[in-house]
Scaffold this active site. Sequence first.
Site, PDB file in Angstrom:
ATOM      1  N   ARG A  29       0.836  -1.140   0.010  1.00 18.72           N
ATOM      2  CA  ARG A  29       0.006   0.059  -0.086  1.00 18.72           C
ATOM      3  C   ARG A  29       0.929   1.138   0.198  1.00 18.72           C
ATOM      4  O   ARG A  29       1.775   1.334   0.525  1.00 18.72           O
ATOM      5  CB  ARG A  29      -1.013  -0.130   1.209  1.00 18.72           C
ATOM      6  CG  ARG A  29      -2.239  -0.708   1.202  1.00 18.72           C
ATOM      7  CD  ARG A  29      -3.185  -0.243   1.963  1.00 18.72           C
ATOM      8  NE  ARG A  29      -2.933  -0.464   3.409  1.00 18.72           N
ATOM      9  CZ  ARG A  29      -3.554  -0.005   4.529  1.00 18.72           C
ATOM     10  NH1 ARG A  29      -4.505   0.805   4.154  1.00 18.72           N
ATOM     11  NH2 ARG A  29      -3.009  -0.222   5.559  1.00 18.72           N
ATOM     12  N   ARG A  35      -6.721  -1.351   1.244  1.00 18.38           N
ATOM     13  CA  ARG A  35      -6.373  -2.685   0.992  1.00 18.38           C
ATOM     14  C   ARG A  35      -7.259  -3.024  -0.520  1.00 18.38           C
ATOM     15  O   ARG A  35      -6.701  -3.872  -1.325  1.00 18.38           O
ATOM     16  CB  ARG A  35      -6.543  -3.775   2.135  1.00 18.38           C
ATOM     17  CG  ARG A  35      -5.513  -3.624   2.952  1.00 18.38           C
ATOM     18  CD  ARG A  35      -5.865  -4.570   4.048  1.00 18.38           C
ATOM     19  NE  ARG A  35      -4.907  -4.587   5.320  1.00 18.38           N
ATOM     20  CZ  ARG A  35      -4.763  -3.860   6.305  1.00 18.38           C
ATOM     21  NH1 ARG A  35      -5.609  -3.020   6.365  1.00 18.38           N
ATOM     22  NH2 ARG A  35      -3.685  -3.829   7.226  1.00 18.38           N
ATOM     23  N   ASN A  42      -3.352  -7.375  -6.773  1.00 19.51           N
ATOM     24  CA  ASN A  42      -3.004  -8.666  -5.986  1.00 19.51           C
ATOM     25  C   ASN A  42      -3.837  -9.969  -6.484  1.00 19.51           C
ATOM     26  O   ASN A  42      -3.335 -11.157  -6.402  1.00 19.51           O
ATOM     27  CB  ASN A  42      -3.043  -8.231  -4.528  1.00 19.51           C
ATOM     28  CG  ASN A  42      -1.850  -7.477  -4.488  1.00 19.51           C
ATOM     29  OD1 ASN A  42      -1.127  -7.023  -5.171  1.00 19.51           O
ATOM     30  ND2 ASN A  42      -1.686  -6.945  -3.214  1.00 19.51           N
ATOM     31  N   ILE A  65      -0.930 -14.096   2.830  1.00 18.68           N
ATOM     32  CA  ILE A  65      -0.670 -12.915   3.607  1.00 18.68           C
ATOM     33  C   ILE A  65      -0.909 -11.489   2.577  1.00 18.68           C
ATOM     34  O   ILE A  65      -1.296 -10.676   2.901  1.00 18.68           O
ATOM     35  CB  ILE A  65       1.126 -12.647   3.688  1.00 18.68           C
ATOM     36  CG1 ILE A  65       1.357 -13.785   4.995  1.00 18.68           C
ATOM     37  CG2 ILE A  65       1.423 -11.353   3.910  1.00 18.68           C
ATOM     38  CD1 ILE A  65       2.828 -13.786   5.103  1.00 18.68           C
ATOM     39  N   SER A  66      -1.057 -11.923   1.271  1.00 15.54           N
ATOM     40  CA  SER A  66      -1.182 -10.999   0.146  1.00 15.54           C
ATOM     41  C   SER A  66      -2.647 -10.110   0.511  1.00 15.54           C
ATOM     42  O   SER A  66      -3.742 -10.994   0.492  1.00 15.54           O
ATOM     43  CB  SER A  66      -1.353 -11.500  -1.228  1.00 15.54           C
ATOM     44  OG  SER A  66      -0.013 -12.251  -1.569  1.00 15.54           O
ATOM     45  N   ASN A  67      -2.737  -9.020   0.610  1.00 17.42           N
ATOM     46  CA  ASN A  67      -3.815  -8.153   0.820  1.00 17.42           C
ATOM     47  C   ASN A  67      -4.622  -7.968  -0.640  1.00 17.42           C
ATOM     48  O   ASN A  67      -3.799  -8.054  -1.500  1.00 17.42           O
ATOM     49  CB  ASN A  67      -3.473  -6.660   1.313  1.00 17.42           C
ATOM     50  CG  ASN A  67      -3.105  -6.967   2.721  1.00 17.42           C
ATOM     51  OD1 ASN A  67      -4.018  -7.669   3.518  1.00 17.42           O
ATOM     52  ND2 ASN A  67      -2.251  -6.385   3.400  1.00 17.42           N
ATOM     53  N   ASP A  98      -2.208  -8.459  13.203  1.00 20.16           N
ATOM     54  CA  ASP A  98      -3.399  -7.493  13.921  1.00 20.16           C
ATOM     55  C   ASP A  98      -3.043  -8.109  15.304  1.00 20.16           C
ATOM     56  O   ASP A  98      -3.474  -7.054  16.338  1.00 20.16           O
ATOM     57  CB  ASP A  98      -4.714  -7.969  13.419  1.00 20.16           C
ATOM     58  CG  ASP A  98      -5.000  -7.595  12.149  1.00 20.16           C
ATOM     59  OD1 ASP A  98      -4.484  -6.334  11.788  1.00 20.16           O
ATOM     60  OD2 ASP A  98      -5.615  -8.465  11.349  1.00 20.16           O
ATOM     61  N   ARG A 101      -0.103  -6.289  16.875  1.00 25.08           N
ATOM     62  CA  ARG A 101      -0.228  -4.914  17.244  1.00 25.08           C
ATOM     63  C   ARG A 101      -1.046  -4.812  18.516  1.00 25.08           C
ATOM     64  O   ARG A 101      -0.822  -3.997  19.540  1.00 25.08           O
ATOM     65  CB  ARG A 101      -0.943  -4.322  15.936  1.00 25.08           C
ATOM     66  CG  ARG A 101       0.064  -4.104  14.838  1.00 25.08           C
ATOM     67  CD  ARG A 101      -0.875  -3.442  13.677  1.00 25.08           C
ATOM     68  NE  ARG A 101       0.362  -3.028  12.650  1.00 25.08           N
ATOM     69  CZ  ARG A 101      -0.210  -3.287  11.391  1.00 25.08           C
ATOM     70  NH1 ARG A 101      -1.162  -3.753  10.922  1.00 25.08           N
ATOM     71  NH2 ARG A 101       0.918  -2.842  10.660  1.00 25.08           N
ATOM     72  N   HIS A 125      -9.289  -8.936   8.233  1.00 31.21           N
ATOM     73  CA  HIS A 125      -7.973  -8.438   8.131  1.00 31.21           C
ATOM     74  C   HIS A 125      -7.883  -6.831   7.511  1.00 31.21           C
ATOM     75  O   HIS A 125      -7.053  -6.762   6.671  1.00 31.21           O
ATOM     76  CB  HIS A 125      -6.901  -9.340   7.376  1.00 31.21           C
ATOM     77  CG  HIS A 125      -5.454  -8.933   7.637  1.00 31.21           C
ATOM     78  ND1 HIS A 125      -4.762  -8.670   8.640  1.00 31.21           N
ATOM     79  CD2 HIS A 125      -4.476  -8.805   6.593  1.00 31.21           C
ATOM     80  CE1 HIS A 125      -3.792  -8.035   8.341  1.00 31.21           C
ATOM     81  NE2 HIS A 125      -3.252  -8.157   6.948  1.00 31.21           N
TER      82      HIS A 125
END
Length: 264
Positions: A29, A35, A42, A65-67, A98, A101, A125
């Site tokens: 990003r 996203r 993606n 993992i790819s957004n 997430d 964090r 996500h």
Amino acid sequence: MVAGYMGEEQLGTALENADVVIIPAGVPRKPGMTRDDLFNINAGIVKSLCSAIAKYCPEAIVNMISNPVNSTVPIAAEIFKKAGTYNEKKLFGVTTLDVVRAKTFYAAKAGVPVEEVDVPVVGGHAGVTILPLFSQATPKPNSVLSEENIKALTKRTQDGGTEVVEAKAGKGSATLSMAYAGALFANSVLKGLNGEPNIVECSYVQSNVTELPFFASKVRLGEKGVEEVLGLGSLSEYEKQGLEGLKSELKSSIEKGIKFASEN
């Protein structure tokens, strides 16, 4: 032995007989991008990689993992279904960042050591679909956190990615923290494959926890991937509202992924 591969012509060799495939591919990003802005780029990358996985290592566990993960996991599921290789126990959306964090922000506010903290994060996500369950956080804070504190911690967890994108001012998105979170989750998957008991992580998977077909919650990992999708447990009123509030956006993202896969 560690081997490196490059380019589409070596993709089959890279994937052949793999037990675990981690997909972080795609563009990061930039400021002002959501996203979903990444979706068109993606989604195509994920589609081609999943087609190759279905061909060269159909039994592999796939860590996505790819957004936008809320959409790329449903895309992967549809591609595998078309190929006749879909196993819902082996497809994971990696939402560990997430959790990392939420743990970090909670530990600082609660005055407890971060390495001892556990905070489940459920939903999806992206933005409001990220729902940290601070009512279930352990250990308990040294002094009671107010509702305002909880709301601020929730918002910061939801906006953590945007915070990094803006701080980097156009030079990328979360990279080191994502690598750390991706490695944590992959390590847990490997522990499960090796038969270690009671390996539990939050992940975005095919689920019956809500009426949505995909949802992030605690998952027990085992030798075949998902051993058990765990329930949400007891929620505070604020978390119940958050849960209801995230469903329409998450549903839309799931449908967007399924639509892309069916049309491409």
